[in-house]
Design an enzyme around this catalytic site. Sequence first.
Site, PDB file in Angstrom:
ATOM      1  N   CYS A   1     -19.380  56.504  85.736  1.00  0.00           N
ATOM      2  CA  CYS A   1     -20.413  55.835  85.490  1.00  0.00           C
ATOM      3  C   CYS A   1     -19.889  55.727  84.919  1.00  0.00           C
ATOM      4  O   CYS A   1     -18.369  56.089  83.803  1.00  0.00           O
ATOM      5  CB  CYS A   1     -21.455  56.843  85.603  1.00  0.00           C
ATOM      6  SG  CYS A   1     -22.973  56.397  84.479  1.00  0.00           S
TER       7      CYS A   1
ATOM      8  N   ASP B   1     -20.607  55.880  81.535  1.00  0.00           N
ATOM      9  CA  ASP B   1     -21.698  56.838  80.406  1.00  0.00           C
ATOM     10  C   ASP B   1     -20.332  57.297  79.262  1.00  0.00           C
ATOM     11  O   ASP B   1     -19.290  57.770  80.379  1.00  0.00           O
ATOM     12  CB  ASP B   1     -22.419  58.181  81.227  1.00  0.00           C
ATOM     13  CG  ASP B   1     -22.693  59.295  80.524  1.00  0.00           C
ATOM     14  OD1 ASP B   1     -22.239  59.755  79.183  1.00  0.00           O
ATOM     15  OD2 ASP B   1     -23.835  59.282  80.417  1.00  0.00           O
TER      16      ASP B   1
ATOM     17  N   ARG C   1     -20.037  60.220  78.207  1.00  0.00           N
ATOM     18  CA  ARG C   1     -19.167  61.632  77.965  1.00  0.00           C
ATOM     19  C   ARG C   1     -18.486  61.636  79.606  1.00  0.00           C
ATOM     20  O   ARG C   1     -17.970  63.057  79.767  1.00  0.00           O
ATOM     21  CB  ARG C   1     -20.941  61.915  78.228  1.00  0.00           C
ATOM     22  CG  ARG C   1     -21.246  62.161  77.060  1.00  0.00           C
ATOM     23  CD  ARG C   1     -22.194  62.651  76.853  1.00  0.00           C
ATOM     24  NE  ARG C   1     -23.303  61.396  77.911  1.00  0.00           N
ATOM     25  CZ  ARG C   1     -24.255  62.007  78.490  1.00  0.00           C
ATOM     26  NH1 ARG C   1     -25.889  62.810  77.778  1.00  0.00           N
ATOM     27  NH2 ARG C   1     -25.565  61.208  78.962  1.00  0.00           N
TER      28      ARG C   1
ATOM     29  N   HIS D   1     -22.509  61.549  87.820  1.00  0.00           N
ATOM     30  CA  HIS D   1     -22.864  62.802  87.745  1.00  0.00           C
ATOM     31  C   HIS D   1     -23.869  63.296  86.984  1.00  0.00           C
ATOM     32  O   HIS D   1     -24.493  62.583  87.570  1.00  0.00           O
ATOM     33  CB  HIS D   1     -21.984  62.585  85.833  1.00  0.00           C
ATOM     34  CG  HIS D   1     -22.511  61.201  85.279  1.00  0.00           C
ATOM     35  ND1 HIS D   1     -23.558  61.912  83.679  1.00  0.00           N
ATOM     36  CD2 HIS D   1     -22.854  60.190  85.184  1.00  0.00           C
ATOM     37  CE1 HIS D   1     -24.382  60.703  83.194  1.00  0.00           C
ATOM     38  NE2 HIS D   1     -23.582  59.750  83.741  1.00  0.00           N
TER      39      HIS D   1
ATOM     40  N   CYS E   1     -27.432  61.973  84.673  1.00  0.00           N
ATOM     41  CA  CYS E   1     -27.492  60.217  84.490  1.00  0.00           C
ATOM     42  C   CYS E   1     -28.687  59.579  84.006  1.00  0.00           C
ATOM     43  O   CYS E   1     -29.311  59.131  84.465  1.00  0.00           O
ATOM     44  CB  CYS E   1     -26.572  59.170  86.225  1.00  0.00           C
ATOM     45  SG  CYS E   1     -26.339  58.153  85.532  1.00  0.00           S
TER      46      CYS E   1
HETATM   47 ZN    ZN Z   1     -23.977  58.258  84.146  1.00  0.00          ZN
END
Ligand code: ZN
Length: 205
Positions: free
Chosen positions: A40, A42, A44, A96, A99
């Site tokens: 992803c 993201d 993080r 994750h 999400c």
């Molecule tokens: Zn995500």
Amino acid sequence: MLADLLERNSVWSQARKAEDPGYFLRLASQQTPEFFWIGCSDSRVPANVVAGLDPGEVFVHRNVANVVHSSDMNLLSALEFAVDALKVREIIVCGHYGCGGVKAATEDMPHGLADHWLEPVRRLARAYALDLAKCADIDARRDRLAELNVIEGVRRVAETPIIQKAWRRRTNLRIHGLIYGLKDGRLRDLDCTVGPGHFLKETVE
Ligand code: ZN
């Protein structure tokens, strides 16, 4: 600020060179990663950091909610290069918990282009509606949907002509599904690994 970022890069590169003078020259001449990571976007969940890998050790493709669209030329181009040119041995689809993309796919409000992108996740949510309804609350449902999205991604990668062709040539290529916990920093194996044997068996049945 950008200036801070450039300064941090300067400090990092000097520290690397001090530790290992040949480091950048070696990496510049070739890359031989063992892993291809589909994760992803993201911020993080950076592949190298959460997997504890150095530059050169993992080839990476990331998009919103780590969706594997069978016609995504970006993903397929990276996959083909990873498999055919870099000869990676392990492909990882990593989702994750928590999400935002998966969350958006469970909401009624419009999200613009993301709604087109996340359509496969919505479709999964409909297909597994009965199972998801058994989850304790909405967050648990979304986390389970994130897991299902990874498992579906593994299956879709395995079904690409790129992988099918590779499995006819060699057997040391596996596709794994992992999920990352933002709250504890741990990667969990979803036990949905496929390799040549598994897949051939499934297609025969
Ligand atoms: Zn995500």
